[in-house]
Enzyme design. Structure first.
Site, PDB file in Angstrom:
ATOM      1  N   ASP A 193       0.834  -1.198   0.000  1.00  0.00           N
ATOM      2  CA  ASP A 193       0.000   0.000   0.000  1.00  0.00           C
ATOM      3  C   ASP A 193       0.877   1.261   0.000  1.00  0.00           C
ATOM      4  O   ASP A 193       1.890   1.315   0.706  1.00  0.00           O
ATOM      5  CB  ASP A 193      -0.862  -0.036   1.270  1.00  0.00           C
ATOM      6  CG  ASP A 193      -1.919   1.043   1.310  1.00  0.00           C
ATOM      7  OD1 ASP A 193      -2.808   1.037   0.449  1.00  0.00           O
ATOM      8  OD2 ASP A 193      -1.860   1.907   2.207  1.00  0.00           O
ATOM      9  N   GLU A 253       1.862  -0.357  -4.909  1.00  0.00           N
ATOM     10  CA  GLU A 253       0.896   0.661  -5.325  1.00  0.00           C
ATOM     11  C   GLU A 253       1.660   1.978  -5.480  1.00  0.00           C
ATOM     12  O   GLU A 253       1.802   2.746  -4.533  1.00  0.00           O
ATOM     13  CB  GLU A 253      -0.212   0.809  -4.272  1.00  0.00           C
ATOM     14  CG  GLU A 253      -1.315   1.754  -4.728  1.00  0.00           C
ATOM     15  CD  GLU A 253      -2.078   2.423  -3.586  1.00  0.00           C
ATOM     16  OE1 GLU A 253      -3.224   2.826  -3.810  1.00  0.00           O
ATOM     17  OE2 GLU A 253      -1.520   2.579  -2.490  1.00  0.00           O
TER      18      GLU A 253
HETATM   19  C1  GLC Z   1      -4.127   3.138  -0.659  1.00  0.00           C
HETATM   20  C2  GLC Z   1      -5.347   2.258  -0.596  1.00  0.00           C
HETATM   21  C3  GLC Z   1      -6.495   3.112  -0.190  1.00  0.00           C
HETATM   22  C4  GLC Z   1      -6.224   3.676   1.186  1.00  0.00           C
HETATM   23  C5  GLC Z   1      -4.900   4.442   1.182  1.00  0.00           C
HETATM   24  C6  GLC Z   1      -4.440   4.720   2.577  1.00  0.00           C
HETATM   25  O1  GLC Z   1      -4.209   4.102  -1.637  1.00  0.00           O
HETATM   26  O2  GLC Z   1      -5.535   1.629  -1.825  1.00  0.00           O
HETATM   27  O3  GLC Z   1      -7.705   2.403  -0.187  1.00  0.00           O
HETATM   28  O4  GLC Z   1      -7.252   4.536   1.561  1.00  0.00           O
HETATM   29  O5  GLC Z   1      -3.881   3.698   0.594  1.00  0.00           O
HETATM   30  O6  GLC Z   1      -4.052   3.533   3.193  1.00  0.00           O
END
Ligand code: GLC
Length: 515
Positions: A193, A253
């Site tokens: 994440d 991500e």
């Molecule tokens: C990422 C996740 C999202 C979350 C954010 C904070 O972007 O995909 O859903 O709100 O991180 O953890």
């Protein structure tokens, strides 16, 4: 040794909304286990679970209070293990979500930091200062919150999500244990994440433009990340690759404002995969999509890192609603669902014909639209609250899955209220209804996953958006306003819509076996 994830189709499960095994209106592992045959039938290689860890669920579980357990609402560690074992029986691997940028304010380490006071080693696990700078939260509002003793702590997201201090060696050491905890349990990989977050410029400087963005900044895309992920790669590669689930992977991500912002991660020995979000960030326009695909393919060239393709996830508007409205819609009435569905089906054939791995988000295979008209009182996403409703947030793509029946809860649970309401009018979109219809979006996804092409990618000139794979496969997408002629072909393998008069209508895609 094969790297199974290089061309895998991975199905994203948002645990709260996938399948409810105990009829409390919230999804869980028992429910997911019962739906494994559905995933096997869909033909996916792996599932990625969004967080299911103990959490106040202030950000749907991305506020983790314990990285090494299962929240009782989702089940137990034994339920998790049972899912992993049963999935392996279907040849399906499991990927878990690791959230290293921040935890929940309910995490014992943050509670200890609050109790220990300014200057303590406990506080140094987080980013406490005597005064805030001008950084803004990605979710809206300031990125700092004051504690009762006067100090402030940094949170790039909600105030209930304090950022870890990655400059303190205790933090990477702790996460190494978290990684091993899940890898030792037999998970095939990790979804990381906010992978472009973690490290912060130690000076915490004010910035000229504090509006949230994904470009390199004192909080995103810091140079320390590259060496850091090489250490995680080494951990992954230290696991045996010759038994199921095979070589372990991680997918980061990484958001960027431009493709070039991702370049540093595409190096030998880096994190094995970096999400490519540019496909869904690109408008429904042939030239723009062509450019995005070309640039994305160039990014991965010469590195052993791959960039999986994505057209939806739990953070963005469902493709049907995105492609079915000229501008980001704020209500269901603004969406032309028929148009959006046509385009989303064409986008699915594009997604699954591109070289490399693809991620499919639960409900995408059903062609669900975003539920935009969720009543304000039912909204759950902190983005909605923190922006005073200026941004609707992401609840509309997180609505519980419709499995069967003609009215809510559509086979999700047993009739009680679901944690987010489902809209009326989803009777034709349930799994049950689509299973019975060979022309359904579910049938299209199943056929496309089963028939994914392989071989070298080459643009096919003379068409709007068309390419070949290997010697005799072609994918053509018509994003224009007029029907397009097809090249000479032997057979139609799959089409996202009808081909009247043997031509490809607008907003339609086709897979051909060429002569
Ligand atoms: C990422 C996740 C999202 C979350 C954010 C904070 O972007 O995909 O859903 O709100 O991180 O953890």
């Amino acid at each position: 040794m094969t790297q199974w994830w290089r061309d895998a189709v991975v199905y994203q499960i948002y645990p709260r909304s996938f399948a409810d095994g105990n009829a409390d209106g919230t999804g869980d592992f028992t429910g997911a286990l019962a739906r494994l045959p559905y995933l096997a039938e869909l033909g996916v290689d792996a599932v990625w679970f969004s967080p299911f860890y103990p959490s106040p669920l202030a950000d749907g579980g991305y506020d983790v209070a314990d990285y090494c357990d299962v929240d009782p609402r989702f089940g137990t560690l034994a339920d998790f293990d049972a899912f992993v074992a049963a999935a392996a029986g279907h040849g399906i691997r499991v990927i878990v979500d690791v959230v290293p940028n921040h935890c929940s304010s309910a995490h014992p380490a943050f509670q200890a930091a609050l109790a220990a006071g300014p200057g303590s080693p406990e506080r140094d696990l987080f980013i406490f200062r005597d005064a805030p700078n001008n950084w803004q939260s990605i979710f809206g509002g300031p990125a700092w919150t004051q504690t009762p003793d006067g100090q402030w702590y940094l949170h790039l997201f909600d105030s209930s999500q304090p950022d870890w201090n990655w400059a303190n060696p205790a933090v990477p050491a702790m996460f190494e244990k978290v990684l091993r905890f899940w890898l030792d349990r037999g998970v095939a990989g990790l979804r990381v994440d906010v992978a472009h977050g973690l490290f912060k410029d130690p000076q915490l400087p004010d910035v000229p433009d504090p509006a949230p963005s994904d470009r390199p900044s004192p909080w995103f895309h810091r140079p320390e990340l590259v060496a850091h992920y090489a250490t995680w790669r080494a951990i992954l590669d230290s696991y045996p690759a010759d038994v199921f689930p095979g070589r372990r992977t991680a997918v980061g991500e990484f958001w960027g404002d431009e493709i070039t912002h991702l370049e540093p991660y595409f190096i030998p020995g880096g994190m094995p995969q970096a999400f490519n979000f540019f496909l869904f960030q690109t408008a429904w326009n042939a030239a723009a999509l062509r450019q995005t695909i070309t640039a994305s393919l160039a990014l991965a060239e010469g590195s052993d890192v791959v960039a999986p393709w994505v057209i939806s996830n739990h953070d963005v508007m469902r493709p049907v609603s995105r492609y079915g409205a000229p501008a980001p819609a704020r209500s269901d009435a603004e969406v032309d669902v028929a148009l959006g569905t046509r385009r989303a089906r064409a986008a699915a054939l594009l997604l699954l014909a591109l070289p490399g791995s693809a991620y499919v988000y639960q409900g995408e295979e059903l062609g669900l639209p975003e539920f935009l008209d969720i009543p304000a009182a039912d909204r759950d996403d902190p983005v909605y609250r923190r922006t005073g409703g200026a941004r609707l947030g992401r609840d509309g793509c997180r609505v519980p899955m419709p499995w069967s029946g003609t009215a809510a809860p559509y086979g999700f649970g047993e009739g009680g209220a679901t944690w987010l309401p489902q809209p009326d009018g989803w009777a034709a979109l349930t799994v049950e209804a689509q299973r019975a219809d060979p022309g359904s979006t579910l049938a299209l996804y199943r056929a496309a996953i089963a028939g994914r092409p392989s071989g070298e990618f080459r643009w096919l000139d003379g068409y709007d958006l068309a390419f070949t794979r290997g010697d005799d496969f072609a994918c053509l997408v018509n994003l224009g306003t007029e029907p397009a002629e097809l090249p000479a072909y032997e057979s139609v393998l799959l089409a996202s819509g009808g081909l009247p008069g043997g031509a490809l209508p607008p907003d339609t895609a086709v897979w051909l076996r060429l002569r």
